[in-house]
Design a protein around this motif. Structure first.
Motif, PDB file in Angstrom:
ATOM      1  N   ILE A  21      -7.353  -0.881  -1.766  1.00 19.42           N
ATOM      2  CA  ILE A  21      -6.791  -1.686  -2.915  1.00 19.42           C
ATOM      3  C   ILE A  21      -5.719  -1.714  -3.059  1.00 19.42           C
ATOM      4  CG2 ILE A  21      -7.414  -2.071  -5.117  1.00 19.42           C
ATOM      5  CD1 ILE A  21     -10.205  -1.217  -4.930  1.00 19.42           C
ATOM      6  N   ALA A  22      -5.037  -0.363  -3.128  1.00 18.80           N
ATOM      7  CA  ALA A  22      -3.805  -0.167  -3.353  1.00 18.80           C
ATOM      8  C   ALA A  22      -2.786  -0.699  -2.340  1.00 18.80           C
ATOM      9  CB  ALA A  22      -3.364   1.467  -3.416  1.00 18.80           C
ATOM     10  N   LYS A  23      -3.330  -0.660  -1.042  1.00 14.98           N
ATOM     11  CA  LYS A  23      -2.556  -1.171   0.146  1.00 14.98           C
ATOM     12  C   LYS A  23      -2.281  -2.702  -0.232  1.00 14.98           C
ATOM     13  CE  LYS A  23      -3.462   2.148   3.837  1.00 14.98           C
ATOM     14  NZ  LYS A  23      -4.123   2.339   4.993  1.00 14.98           N
ATOM     15  N   ALA A  24      -3.454  -3.387  -0.538  1.00 20.04           N
ATOM     16  CA  ALA A  24      -3.542  -4.819  -0.592  1.00 20.04           C
ATOM     17  C   ALA A  24      -2.627  -5.205  -1.758  1.00 20.04           C
ATOM     18  CB  ALA A  24      -5.011  -5.318  -0.989  1.00 20.04           C
ATOM     19  N   VAL A  25      -2.704  -4.300  -2.633  1.00 20.01           N
ATOM     20  CA  VAL A  25      -1.641  -4.562  -4.160  1.00 20.01           C
ATOM     21  C   VAL A  25      -0.337  -4.559  -3.571  1.00 20.01           C
ATOM     22  CG1 VAL A  25      -0.813  -4.011  -6.128  1.00 20.01           C
ATOM     23  CG2 VAL A  25      -3.338  -4.091  -5.800  1.00 20.01           C
ATOM     24  N   ALA A  26       0.050  -3.464  -2.796  1.00 19.83           N
ATOM     25  CA  ALA A  26       1.441  -2.979  -2.226  1.00 19.83           C
ATOM     26  C   ALA A  26       1.857  -4.433  -1.233  1.00 19.83           C
ATOM     27  CB  ALA A  26       1.491  -2.093  -1.367  1.00 19.83           C
ATOM     28  N   LYS A  27       0.840  -4.957  -0.398  1.00 17.95           N
ATOM     29  CA  LYS A  27       1.169  -6.071   0.310  1.00 17.95           C
ATOM     30  C   LYS A  27       1.697  -7.155  -0.356  1.00 17.95           C
ATOM     31  CE  LYS A  27      -0.334  -8.525   4.365  1.00 17.95           C
ATOM     32  NZ  LYS A  27      -1.616  -8.865   5.466  1.00 17.95           N
ATOM     33  N   GLU A  28       0.846  -7.574  -1.459  1.00 15.66           N
ATOM     34  CA  GLU A  28       1.046  -8.702  -2.177  1.00 15.66           C
ATOM     35  C   GLU A  28       2.366  -8.647  -2.917  1.00 15.66           C
ATOM     36  OE1 GLU A  28       0.805 -12.190  -4.250  1.00 15.66           O
ATOM     37  OE2 GLU A  28      -0.273 -11.483  -2.487  1.00 15.66           O
ATOM     38  N   MET A  29       2.501  -7.291  -3.532  1.00 17.42           N
ATOM     39  CA  MET A  29       3.828  -7.407  -4.413  1.00 17.42           C
ATOM     40  C   MET A  29       4.922  -7.282  -3.484  1.00 17.42           C
ATOM     41  SD  MET A  29       4.050  -4.409  -7.163  1.00 17.42           S
ATOM     42  CE  MET A  29       2.600  -4.794  -8.151  1.00 17.42           C
ATOM     43  N   LEU A  30       4.917  -6.478  -2.405  1.00 19.55           N
ATOM     44  CA  LEU A  30       6.252  -6.098  -1.827  1.00 19.55           C
ATOM     45  C   LEU A  30       6.265  -6.609  -0.259  1.00 19.55           C
ATOM     46  CD1 LEU A  30       6.358  -2.460  -2.942  1.00 19.55           C
ATOM     47  CD2 LEU A  30       7.657  -4.397  -3.618  1.00 19.55           C
ATOM     48  N   GLY A  31       5.120  -7.332   0.273  1.00 21.16           N
ATOM     49  CA  GLY A  31       5.324  -7.910   1.694  1.00 21.16           C
ATOM     50  C   GLY A  31       4.571  -7.004   2.751  1.00 21.16           C
ATOM     51  N   SER A  32       4.337  -5.565   2.249  1.00 15.85           N
ATOM     52  CA  SER A  32       3.804  -4.787   3.331  1.00 15.85           C
ATOM     53  C   SER A  32       2.736  -3.848   2.724  1.00 15.85           C
ATOM     54  CB  SER A  32       4.956  -4.005   3.889  1.00 15.85           C
ATOM     55  OG  SER A  32       4.405  -3.149   4.905  1.00 15.85           O
ATOM     56  N   GLU A  33       2.043  -3.507   3.377  1.00  9.47           N
ATOM     57  CA  GLU A  33       0.891  -2.651   2.909  1.00  9.47           C
ATOM     58  C   GLU A  33       1.350  -1.129   3.213  1.00  9.47           C
ATOM     59  OE1 GLU A  33      -2.131  -1.663   6.601  1.00  9.47           O
ATOM     60  OE2 GLU A  33      -2.943  -3.185   4.946  1.00  9.47           O
ATOM     61  N   ASP A  34       2.410  -0.965   3.870  1.00 11.93           N
ATOM     62  CA  ASP A  34       2.857   0.422   4.049  1.00 11.93           C
ATOM     63  C   ASP A  34       4.110   0.737   2.929  1.00 11.93           C
ATOM     64  OD1 ASP A  34       1.565   0.864   6.370  1.00 11.93           O
ATOM     65  OD2 ASP A  34       2.942  -0.405   7.622  1.00 11.93           O
ATOM     66  N   ALA A  35       4.441  -0.411   1.932  1.00 15.86           N
ATOM     67  CA  ALA A  35       5.504  -0.076   1.185  1.00 15.86           C
ATOM     68  C   ALA A  35       4.906   0.472   0.068  1.00 15.86           C
ATOM     69  CB  ALA A  35       6.211  -1.457   0.758  1.00 15.86           C
ATOM     70  N   ILE A  36       4.309   1.733   0.148  1.00 13.05           N
ATOM     71  CA  ILE A  36       3.516   2.549  -0.775  1.00 13.05           C
ATOM     72  C   ILE A  36       3.752   3.978  -0.681  1.00 13.05           C
ATOM     73  CG2 ILE A  36       1.538   3.060   0.742  1.00 13.05           C
ATOM     74  CD1 ILE A  36      -0.199   1.985  -1.759  1.00 13.05           C
ATOM     75  N   GLU A  37       3.811   4.685  -1.707  1.00 15.34           N
ATOM     76  CA  GLU A  37       3.726   6.129  -1.788  1.00 15.34           C
ATOM     77  C   GLU A  37       2.757   6.548  -2.508  1.00 15.34           C
ATOM     78  OE1 GLU A  37       6.683   9.657  -3.866  1.00 15.34           O
ATOM     79  OE2 GLU A  37       7.489   7.762  -3.413  1.00 15.34           O
ATOM     80  N   TYR A  38       1.948   7.660  -1.939  1.00 18.81           N
ATOM     81  CA  TYR A  38       0.805   8.080  -2.736  1.00 18.81           C
ATOM     82  C   TYR A  38       1.085   9.415  -3.518  1.00 18.81           C
ATOM     83  CZ  TYR A  38      -1.573   4.914   0.533  1.00 18.81           C
ATOM     84  OH  TYR A  38      -1.769   3.866   1.372  1.00 18.81           O
ATOM     85  N   VAL A  39       0.588   9.533  -4.770  1.00 11.95           N
ATOM     86  CA  VAL A  39       0.701  10.729  -5.410  1.00 11.95           C
ATOM     87  C   VAL A  39      -0.851  11.192  -5.727  1.00 11.95           C
ATOM     88  CG1 VAL A  39       1.495  11.789  -7.324  1.00 11.95           C
ATOM     89  CG2 VAL A  39       3.094  10.111  -6.287  1.00 11.95           C
ATOM     90  N   PRO A  40      -1.200  12.526  -5.089  1.00 11.74           N
ATOM     91  CA  PRO A  40      -2.351  12.846  -5.505  1.00 11.74           C
ATOM     92  C   PRO A  40      -2.492  13.100  -6.995  1.00 11.74           C
ATOM     93  CG  PRO A  40      -1.470  13.999  -3.667  1.00 11.74           C
ATOM     94  CD  PRO A  40      -0.267  13.248  -4.391  1.00 11.74           C
ATOM     95  N   GLY A  59      11.578  -0.912  -3.621  1.00 11.12           N
ATOM     96  CA  GLY A  59      10.830  -1.065  -2.179  1.00 11.12           C
ATOM     97  C   GLY A  59       9.603  -0.382  -1.692  1.00 11.12           C
ATOM     98  N   ARG A  60       9.100   0.164  -2.872  1.00  6.11           N
ATOM     99  CA  ARG A  60       7.656   0.880  -2.623  1.00  6.11           C
ATOM    100  C   ARG A  60       6.902   0.928  -4.206  1.00  6.11           C
ATOM    101  NH1 ARG A  60      11.207   4.702  -3.120  1.00  6.11           N
ATOM    102  NH2 ARG A  60      10.570   6.758  -3.996  1.00  6.11           N
ATOM    103  N   LEU A  61       5.777   1.011  -3.866  1.00  8.90           N
ATOM    104  CA  LEU A  61       4.791   1.156  -5.155  1.00  8.90           C
ATOM    105  C   LEU A  61       4.336   2.557  -4.993  1.00  8.90           C
ATOM    106  CD1 LEU A  61       3.194  -0.341  -7.314  1.00  8.90           C
ATOM    107  CD2 LEU A  61       1.345  -0.709  -5.531  1.00  8.90           C
ATOM    108  N   ILE A  62       4.320   3.051  -6.222  1.00  9.01           N
ATOM    109  CA  ILE A  62       4.027   4.552  -6.250  1.00  9.01           C
ATOM    110  C   ILE A  62       2.518   4.905  -6.891  1.00  9.01           C
ATOM    111  CG2 ILE A  62       4.547   6.994  -7.050  1.00  9.01           C
ATOM    112  CD1 ILE A  62       7.572   6.133  -7.040  1.00  9.01           C
ATOM    113  N   VAL A  63       1.695   5.096  -6.289  1.00  3.06           N
ATOM    114  CA  VAL A  63       0.424   5.065  -6.569  1.00  3.06           C
ATOM    115  C   VAL A  63      -0.309   6.368  -6.996  1.00  3.06           C
ATOM    116  CG1 VAL A  63      -1.942   4.168  -5.959  1.00  3.06           C
ATOM    117  CG2 VAL A  63      -0.096   2.897  -5.297  1.00  3.06           C
ATOM    118  N   GLY A  64      -1.148   6.510  -7.894  1.00  4.11           N
ATOM    119  CA  GLY A  64      -1.807   7.732  -8.147  1.00  4.11           C
ATOM    120  C   GLY A  64      -3.269   7.527  -7.539  1.00  4.11           C
ATOM    121  N   ILE A  65      -3.362   8.228  -6.683  1.00  2.00           N
ATOM    122  CA  ILE A  65      -4.672   8.216  -5.887  1.00  2.00           C
ATOM    123  C   ILE A  65      -5.521   9.365  -5.658  1.00  2.00           C
ATOM    124  CG2 ILE A  65      -3.778   8.745  -3.582  1.00  2.00           C
ATOM    125  CD1 ILE A  65      -5.556   5.334  -4.240  1.00  2.00           C
TER     126      ILE A  65
END
Length: 275
Positions: free
Chosen positions: A62-81, A33-39
């Motif tokens: 860009i990461a938010k747009a991908v999460a929205k397309e993939m999971l339906g919400s730009e908030d379905a995302i976890e950022y890893v520095p 339910g979330r995309l884990i992104v290295g940012i």
């Protein structure tokens, strides 16, 4: 761009060997339910922390747009520095799903990861130096102490071709501090970042962009190898973001200037999607 020499980057990536197959990575991300992104969280304007403590930046959008397309919400995302020297390691160790962190496309990196089809920006390195410094060409950095970033794809060129004495750090704050405290003569770093830095109070009166871009390389997202369905989903998210002018507007939003490359990508994405 976002960054030890290419051989070191590739060698480090092999240390964390990619799993044999990840054809079901997309399903796992959806189940999670979330995309884990290295940012990047220290690199204006691509990825940084704003005054409210939120992750913002050109690549964060860009990461938010991908999460929205993939999971339906730009908030379905976890950022890893991540930083340039560990982002591929984190990816191939399974700590992140995708890299959006000023990742330059090179043949060596392509041996250990897959790049997104959409190279969403072209970027290159410039030289920042004191206003009274004289540099007429990149040959003039020979023997000079140059502050830079670990893992930057230009480091090999700077040392082998131009014979600079590199002083490397993991983050931009360390680079700037070392330069201001006299530990190096100049900074060789990504153009978008240094062009913004030199406009800041305390910098614009003392420093300048002494040498323009040495070379341009495409910037893309990165995923582990053998993840075709997941890669296709990431590509789709980027393509739709381009077609909606998210990247064109992002250049203006983050003071990156207008580029023909990004505008052309947007037109091609609209044509492909039949818009």
């Amino acid at each position: 761009m976002s960054t030890v020499a290419l051989a070191a980057v590739a060698g480090a990536a092999f240390t964390f060997a990619a799993p044999a197959a990840h054809a079901d990575q997309l399903e796992r991300v959806k189940d999670r339910g979330r995309l884990i992104v290295g940012i990047r969280n220290d690199y204006v304007p691509f990825g940084y922390i704003d005054d409210a403590g939120a992750n913002v930046g050109f690549e964060v959008d860009i990461a938010k747009a991908v999460a929205k397309e993939m999971l339906g919400s730009e908030d379905a995302i976890e950022y890893v520095p991540v930083v340039a020297s560990n982002r591929i390691e984190f990816l191939n160790a399974g700590r992140i799903d995708v890299i959006f962190a000023t990742l330059g496309v090179t043949e060596e990196r392509g041996k250990v990861i897959d790049f997104t089809d959409y190279y969403y920006m072209m970027a290159g390195m410039v030289l920042l130096a004191p206003k009274d410094a004289e540099y007429s060409s990149w040959e003039d950095i020979r023997g000079k102490k140059i502050c830079g970033s670990q893992g930057n794809l230009y480091n090999r060129m700077l040392t082998e071709k131009f014979e600079a004495d590199l002083v490397l750090f993991t983050g931009t704050a360390e680079i700037y501090n070392a330069f201001e405290t006299g530990r190096c003569d100049a900074i060789a770093y990504d153009g978008p970042n240094l062009n913004m830095k030199v406009t800041e109070p305390g910098w614009k009166d003392k420093y300048k962009i002494a040498l323009d871009t040495i070379d341009y390389v495409p910037i893309a997202g990165g995923v582990r190898k053998n993840e075709p369905e997941f890669l296709a989903a990431v590509n789709k998210g980027i393509e739709k973001a381009e077609a909606a002018d998210l990247l064109v507007e992002g250049e203006e939003k983050y003071s990156l200037g207008k580029s023909e490359y990004v505008a052309k990508r947007a037109e091609e994405a609209r044509e492909k999607l039949g818009q």
